[in-house]
Enzyme design. Structure first.
Site, PDB file in Angstrom:
ATOM      1  N   PRO A   1      56.458 -17.085 -19.610  1.00  0.00           N
ATOM      2  CA  PRO A   1      55.078 -16.602 -19.561  1.00  0.00           C
ATOM      3  C   PRO A   1      54.099 -17.543 -18.878  1.00  0.00           C
ATOM      4  O   PRO A   1      54.133 -18.761 -19.090  1.00  0.00           O
ATOM      5  CB  PRO A   1      54.692 -16.458 -21.036  1.00  0.00           C
ATOM      6  CG  PRO A   1      55.968 -16.311 -21.758  1.00  0.00           C
ATOM      7  CD  PRO A   1      57.004 -17.051 -20.961  1.00  0.00           C
ATOM      8  N   ASN A   2      53.235 -16.942 -18.080  1.00  0.00           N
ATOM      9  CA  ASN A   2      52.077 -17.588 -17.444  1.00  0.00           C
ATOM     10  C   ASN A   2      52.442 -18.528 -16.299  1.00  0.00           C
ATOM     11  O   ASN A   2      51.542 -19.073 -15.660  1.00  0.00           O
ATOM     12  CB  ASN A   2      51.208 -18.321 -18.484  1.00  0.00           C
ATOM     13  CG  ASN A   2      50.668 -17.358 -19.523  1.00  0.00           C
ATOM     14  OD1 ASN A   2      50.171 -16.295 -19.161  1.00  0.00           O
ATOM     15  ND2 ASN A   2      50.795 -17.690 -20.798  1.00  0.00           N
TER      16      ASN A   2
ATOM     17  N   GLU B   1      66.432 -27.465 -19.830  1.00  0.00           N
ATOM     18  CA  GLU B   1      65.046 -27.087 -20.125  1.00  0.00           C
ATOM     19  C   GLU B   1      64.130 -27.980 -19.294  1.00  0.00           C
ATOM     20  O   GLU B   1      64.289 -29.207 -19.318  1.00  0.00           O
ATOM     21  CB  GLU B   1      64.795 -27.303 -21.623  1.00  0.00           C
ATOM     22  CG  GLU B   1      63.372 -27.045 -22.060  1.00  0.00           C
ATOM     23  CD  GLU B   1      63.163 -27.398 -23.549  1.00  0.00           C
ATOM     24  OE1 GLU B   1      64.155 -27.490 -24.324  1.00  0.00           O
ATOM     25  OE2 GLU B   1      61.992 -27.597 -23.929  1.00  0.00           O
TER      26      GLU B   1
ATOM     27  N   SER C   1      54.582 -30.382 -17.411  1.00  0.00           N
ATOM     28  CA  SER C   1      53.882 -31.376 -18.234  1.00  0.00           C
ATOM     29  C   SER C   1      54.880 -32.001 -19.212  1.00  0.00           C
ATOM     30  O   SER C   1      56.046 -31.600 -19.260  1.00  0.00           O
ATOM     31  CB  SER C   1      52.733 -30.710 -18.999  1.00  0.00           C
ATOM     32  OG  SER C   1      53.249 -29.830 -19.983  1.00  0.00           O
TER      33      SER C   1
ATOM     34  N   TYR D   1      48.873 -28.877 -14.712  1.00  0.00           N
ATOM     35  CA  TYR D   1      50.072 -28.341 -14.066  1.00  0.00           C
ATOM     36  C   TYR D   1      50.107 -28.555 -12.547  1.00  0.00           C
ATOM     37  O   TYR D   1      51.094 -28.201 -11.901  1.00  0.00           O
ATOM     38  CB  TYR D   1      50.209 -26.844 -14.384  1.00  0.00           C
ATOM     39  CG  TYR D   1      50.369 -26.580 -15.865  1.00  0.00           C
ATOM     40  CD1 TYR D   1      51.459 -27.098 -16.574  1.00  0.00           C
ATOM     41  CD2 TYR D   1      49.419 -25.844 -16.583  1.00  0.00           C
ATOM     42  CE1 TYR D   1      51.601 -26.877 -17.932  1.00  0.00           C
ATOM     43  CE2 TYR D   1      49.559 -25.613 -17.948  1.00  0.00           C
ATOM     44  CZ  TYR D   1      50.649 -26.132 -18.620  1.00  0.00           C
ATOM     45  OH  TYR D   1      50.794 -25.922 -19.958  1.00  0.00           O
TER      46      TYR D   1
ATOM     47  N   ARG E   1      46.278 -22.231 -12.606  1.00  0.00           N
ATOM     48  CA  ARG E   1      46.254 -22.423 -14.052  1.00  0.00           C
ATOM     49  C   ARG E   1      46.120 -23.908 -14.397  1.00  0.00           C
ATOM     50  O   ARG E   1      47.014 -24.700 -14.068  1.00  0.00           O
ATOM     51  CB  ARG E   1      47.577 -21.897 -14.616  1.00  0.00           C
ATOM     52  CG  ARG E   1      47.760 -22.100 -16.089  1.00  0.00           C
ATOM     53  CD  ARG E   1      49.180 -21.751 -16.513  1.00  0.00           C
ATOM     54  NE  ARG E   1      49.329 -21.957 -17.934  1.00  0.00           N
ATOM     55  CZ  ARG E   1      50.478 -22.094 -18.569  1.00  0.00           C
ATOM     56  NH1 ARG E   1      51.605 -22.036 -17.885  1.00  0.00           N
ATOM     57  NH2 ARG E   1      50.515 -22.288 -19.857  1.00  0.00           N
TER      58      ARG E   1
ATOM     59  N   ALA F   1      55.353 -21.161 -23.000  1.00  0.00           N
ATOM     60  CA  ALA F   1      55.019 -21.239 -24.420  1.00  0.00           C
ATOM     61  C   ALA F   1      56.147 -20.740 -25.327  1.00  0.00           C
ATOM     62  O   ALA F   1      56.170 -21.068 -26.528  1.00  0.00           O
ATOM     63  CB  ALA F   1      53.733 -20.464 -24.691  1.00  0.00           C
TER      64      ALA F   1
ATOM     65  N   HIS G   1      58.094 -23.036 -27.732  1.00  0.00           N
ATOM     66  CA  HIS G   1      57.617 -23.450 -29.047  1.00  0.00           C
ATOM     67  C   HIS G   1      57.680 -22.324 -30.091  1.00  0.00           C
ATOM     68  O   HIS G   1      57.294 -22.520 -31.237  1.00  0.00           O
ATOM     69  CB  HIS G   1      56.167 -23.953 -28.925  1.00  0.00           C
ATOM     70  CG  HIS G   1      55.938 -24.795 -27.708  1.00  0.00           C
ATOM     71  ND1 HIS G   1      56.601 -25.995 -27.517  1.00  0.00           N
ATOM     72  CD2 HIS G   1      55.175 -24.606 -26.598  1.00  0.00           C
ATOM     73  CE1 HIS G   1      56.219 -26.503 -26.333  1.00  0.00           C
ATOM     74  NE2 HIS G   1      55.371 -25.685 -25.769  1.00  0.00           N
TER      75      HIS G   1
ATOM     76  N   ARG H   1      51.315 -33.825 -25.787  1.00  0.00           N
ATOM     77  CA  ARG H   1      50.189 -32.885 -25.842  1.00  0.00           C
ATOM     78  C   ARG H   1      49.908 -32.441 -27.278  1.00  0.00           C
ATOM     79  O   ARG H   1      50.173 -33.184 -28.199  1.00  0.00           O
ATOM     80  CB  ARG H   1      50.475 -31.717 -24.886  1.00  0.00           C
ATOM     81  CG  ARG H   1      50.627 -32.177 -23.430  1.00  0.00           C
ATOM     82  CD  ARG H   1      50.933 -31.032 -22.495  1.00  0.00           C
ATOM     83  NE  ARG H   1      49.853 -30.049 -22.497  1.00  0.00           N
ATOM     84  CZ  ARG H   1      49.961 -28.825 -21.966  1.00  0.00           C
ATOM     85  NH1 ARG H   1      51.095 -28.461 -21.381  1.00  0.00           N
ATOM     86  NH2 ARG H   1      48.950 -27.987 -22.023  1.00  0.00           N
TER      87      ARG H   1
ATOM     88  N   HIS I   1      59.976 -28.815 -17.932  1.00  0.00           N
ATOM     89  CA  HIS I   1      58.529 -28.601 -18.086  1.00  0.00           C
ATOM     90  C   HIS I   1      57.801 -29.420 -17.033  1.00  0.00           C
ATOM     91  O   HIS I   1      58.167 -30.571 -16.772  1.00  0.00           O
ATOM     92  CB  HIS I   1      58.052 -29.051 -19.473  1.00  0.00           C
ATOM     93  CG  HIS I   1      58.707 -28.321 -20.587  1.00  0.00           C
ATOM     94  ND1 HIS I   1      58.309 -27.055 -20.982  1.00  0.00           N
ATOM     95  CD2 HIS I   1      59.753 -28.660 -21.382  1.00  0.00           C
ATOM     96  CE1 HIS I   1      59.094 -26.659 -21.993  1.00  0.00           C
ATOM     97  NE2 HIS I   1      59.980 -27.609 -22.250  1.00  0.00           N
TER      98      HIS I   1
ATOM     99  N   ASN J   1      62.264 -22.994 -17.414  1.00  0.00           N
ATOM    100  CA  ASN J   1      60.971 -23.407 -17.958  1.00  0.00           C
ATOM    101  C   ASN J   1      60.493 -22.248 -18.828  1.00  0.00           C
ATOM    102  O   ASN J   1      59.982 -21.246 -18.309  1.00  0.00           O
ATOM    103  CB  ASN J   1      59.950 -23.717 -16.861  1.00  0.00           C
ATOM    104  CG  ASN J   1      58.645 -24.235 -17.474  1.00  0.00           C
ATOM    105  OD1 ASN J   1      58.417 -24.105 -18.673  1.00  0.00           O
ATOM    106  ND2 ASN J   1      57.793 -24.821 -16.656  1.00  0.00           N
TER     107      ASN J   1
END
Ligand code: DQA
Length: 155
Positions: free
Chosen positions: A9-10, A97, A101, A22, A17, A76, A79, A106, A99, A73
């Site tokens: 997502p996103n 996996e 960031s 990012y 974004r 969200a 989590h 964070r 990411h 990736n």
């Protein structure tokens, strides 16, 4: 060797974004660079992005028939999604996996990953390079069959 690069997502919003977190590369930029990396590494890549958890699960189940592993990736869903973890474990292909960031640095709700414990490895915090590093690691392990975690395609 065939690898699927999956974005959750996103991640279609990359470029616009939260650029301070990012960066400014779009997903098309990242995928274009990865495609070139794949060629250098001798791996054929396919790409999939969805904002829908169900679409991601369906894609993973279907793609697993033809790919040797996944670079993911999860956005969200990292989590929140036991279902995404179960899908990746269920198809029996190694996955890395990644990411952009570093979620560990964070907010507290990003500290837990449902995927990391089942991943071959995790690469976080290097921006678009996280994908390339993850791909390199996955390809290297798939080429070293003595590694017990490299359960690539056998057909
Ligand atoms: C992300 C980190 C996640 O916490 C976040 O929800 C994302 C992007 C990253 O690439 O840094 O969507 O996966």
């Amino acid at each position: 060797m065939r690898i699927a690069v999956v974005n959750g997502p996103n991640l279609q919003l990359l470029g616009q974004r939260e650029p301070e977190i990012y960066g400014t590369s779009t997903l098309a930029d990242i995928n274009g660079e990865l495609e070139a990396s794949g060629k250098e590494l001798g791996a054929q890549l396919e790409f999939f992005q969805s904002n829908s958890e169900g679409a991601l699960l369906d894609y993973i189940a279907e793609a697993a028939r033809r790919v040797d592993g996944f670079v993911v990736n999860p956005g969200a869903l990292t989590h929140t999604s036991v279902a995404l973890r179960d899908a990746l474990v269920g198809v029996g292909r190694p996955f890395v996996e990644v990411h952009l960031s570093n979620p560990a640095a964070r907010e507290s709700f990003r500290q837990r990953s449902y995927l990391s414990g089942a991943a071959l490895g995790v690469v976080s915090g290097f921006g678009p390079r996280s994908y390339r590093l993850g791909l390199e690691g996955l390809v290297a392990v798939l080429r070293a069959p003595q590694n017990p975690r490299a359960s690539g395609r056998s057909d």
